[in-house]
Design an enzyme around this catalytic site. Structure first.
Site, PDB file in Angstrom:
ATOM      1  N   ASP A  17     -29.613  87.310  39.250  1.00  0.00           N
ATOM      2  CA  ASP A  17     -29.166  88.178  38.170  1.00  0.00           C
ATOM      3  C   ASP A  17     -27.891  87.538  37.601  1.00  0.00           C
ATOM      4  O   ASP A  17     -27.316  86.633  38.227  1.00  0.00           O
ATOM      5  CB  ASP A  17     -28.892  89.575  38.728  1.00  0.00           C
ATOM      6  CG  ASP A  17     -28.431  90.547  37.657  1.00  0.00           C
ATOM      7  OD1 ASP A  17     -28.851  90.408  36.499  1.00  0.00           O
ATOM      8  OD2 ASP A  17     -27.633  91.445  37.982  1.00  0.00           O
ATOM      9  N   ASP A  54     -25.020  89.529  35.500  1.00  0.00           N
ATOM     10  CA  ASP A  54     -23.847  90.406  35.535  1.00  0.00           C
ATOM     11  C   ASP A  54     -23.556  90.894  36.955  1.00  0.00           C
ATOM     12  O   ASP A  54     -24.434  91.420  37.634  1.00  0.00           O
ATOM     13  CB  ASP A  54     -24.064  91.606  34.611  1.00  0.00           C
ATOM     14  CG  ASP A  54     -24.178  91.184  33.156  1.00  0.00           C
ATOM     15  OD1 ASP A  54     -23.292  90.467  32.685  1.00  0.00           O
ATOM     16  OD2 ASP A  54     -25.175  91.562  32.503  1.00  0.00           O
TER      17      ASP A  54
END
Length: 498
Positions: A45, A47
């Site tokens: 991922d 963020d």
């Protein structure tokens, strides 16, 4: 609480074979055994995983934008007087949209901590709302779990709004909201407005725009990140799957990777990945997904039509699904280790829907470990009192229960002292000797967890992360072994290649 040794450092083997010592902040913790040698693909991922945001500056920014939005839709200007207090919110809390309370619960829904605005409720007051000090977590219409680090500013905003209306003399306090003449403000409508405000600052790009204007203030540039990705690409495939759009992803990744190489050489951020997918819409990405489209990396716009071809290196894709990604990279379920920060959107769904191996990034872990180490004497006393209570009941007659009020009072004091060491809402992972909902989800769905994904650099990529043997209570009672021997078999085994 943690799947790791209870000591300050632990020896491990570095890639060159030398023995080094790791502090807690450099360790990866293990819930289920996992051999890195078997991992053929690493997924990330972006963020709060590759891109770590600076706390509390980033949460303060989000909070200011949320306040402005709430006032713009009609909320009183007095709300603007509140300033963000990082000592209050934590992840994993639950909003009761009927009564406006903020709850910390365990995995079964038992209430551990309860606040209404900034007023913390005690035993009798809690039971007025929850007679059994228990909630039905499955009632998702009423209860909303604040799982992500992005939720911190939203958590604090909702608390401030409830606090304001509770204190405001213009409004009459009712159980499910506030009355002012013909106007009724329900706790549920206030929650919906706060949620809509959060969606607004994300969907309209306001938070992203402000972040990009001052990257140094809001984004941590980890010098180890390029090294991690380069080392992983030698032994496996690497992909990025983020909900962010391409323009934001490119700006963040260029900042983190293109100007962050220790050699000083400038390398395109896209070269660190075999596959890049933006606009993934997780958790939908782990189910039916959306249409897979190519991104024009010059304009940032999406090309028309569904992409159905083979993987093209250097190409950026939008949408798609985890099944499509597996096909493009020619990997399957347990070949993939997915690394993310969202216990639901990243970890739970990738584990339950796809059978991927999972690594949860928990930035709060550094503080959690530090406080736990400093206050472990309080925890040890709690454990001794638990054992003492059990012994008291063993020795008491069946007709008369022992008086345990003094012991319970002492346990409540110890729990409160421990909680306050972490912050106003206490620890992310426990309340006294009881684990939180977040802790139980972490243990159930994350195979590995750590404060940072770059802590993988402290282990060779043929490493076996070994979980402690998980005995059931009846097995513990009947087993004939020294429990201290188990601690020595923790997660520090390296598999030699043939």
């Amino acid at each position: 609480m943690f799947a790791a040794p209870t000591m300050e450092t632990h020896p491990s083997i570095s890639p060159d074979g030398s023995v080094v010592k790791k502090g807690f902040d450099q360790m990866v913790f293990v819930n289920r055994s996992l051999t890195l040698e078997n991992i053929k693909c690493y997924g990330f991922d972006m963020d709060y995983t590759l891109a770590m945001y600076k706390s509390p500056d980033y949460e303060s920014l989000g909070f200011e934008l949320l306040k402005d939005r709430m006032v713009s839709i009609g909320y009183p200007h007095e709300i603007l007087r509140y300033t963000y207090d990082p000592s209050f919110p934590t992840r994993g809390l639950v909003i009761d949209t009927m009564y406006g309370n903020l709850l910390k619960v365990d995995s079964n829904g038992n209430v551990l901590v309860c606040s209404h605005g900034f007023h913390f409720l005690k035993g009798g007051d809690i039971q007025k709302y929850y007679p059994k000090k228990f909630i039905q977590r499955d009632d998702t219409e009423r209860y909303y779990v604040l799982n992500t680090l992005f939720n911190l500013s939203e958590t604090y905003l909702y608390t401030c709004v409830v606090d304001f209306f509770t204190r405001c003399t213009r409004y009459t306090n009712l159980q499910t909201g506030y009355q002012h003449g013909d106007l009724f403000m329900s706790h549920r409508s206030m929650f919906q407005d706060a949620r809509a405000a959060m969606d607004f600052i994300h969907d309209m790009g306001i938070l992203k725009e402000r972040t990009l204007k001052n990257l140094e203030k809001y984004v941590i540039k980890d010098p180890d990140l390029p090294s991690l990705l380069n080392r992983l690409k030698v032994v496996a495939k690497v992909f990025l799957a983020t909900n962010s759009n391409y323009n934001y992803t490119e700006a963040i990744m260029k900042y983190l990777l293109e100007s962050n190489t220790k050699s000083g050489e400038k390398t395109s951020w896209r070269s660190f990945f075999d596959l890049i997918v933006v606009d993934t819409r997780k958790p939908l990405f782990f189910a039916e997904g959306t249409v897979l489209r190519q991104v024009d990396t010059v304009t940032g716009k999406l090309r028309i039509g569904t992409y159905t071809g083979d993987l093209q290196h250097g190409t950026v894709y939008s949408g798609g699904s985890s099944d499509i990604i597996s096909d493009l990279l020619d990997v399957k379920g347990k070949d993939i280790l997915y690394i993310g920060d969202h216990i639901f959107g990243d970890i739970l769904k990738s584990k339950k829907c796809q059978g991927w191996k999972t690594f949860l990034v928990v930035p709060e872990l550094t503080k959690e470990l530090k406080v736990f180490e400093e206050k472990k004497n309080l925890f040890e006393e709690l454990k001794r009192l638990d054992l003492f209570l059990a012994e008291l009941y063993k020795q008491s007659s069946s007709q008369e229960s022992p008086d345990i009020s003094a012991i319970q009072m002492r346990m409540n004091v110890l729990t409160y002292r421990m909680d306050m060491s972490y912050g106003q809402m206490g620890s992310l992972l426990r309340s006294g000797s009881r684990k939180t909902l977040f802790a139980s989800q972490l243990m159930r769905y994350a195979d590995l967890y750590s404060s940072s994904c770059t802590n993988l650099l402290h282990y060779p990529f043929n490493h076996l992360f070994m979980a402690l043997p998980a005995l059931m209570p009846h097995e513990i009672a009947s087993a004939d072994f020294d429990s201290s021997e188990l601690a020595l078999t923790n997660n520090y085994i390296t598999v030699k290649r043939n």
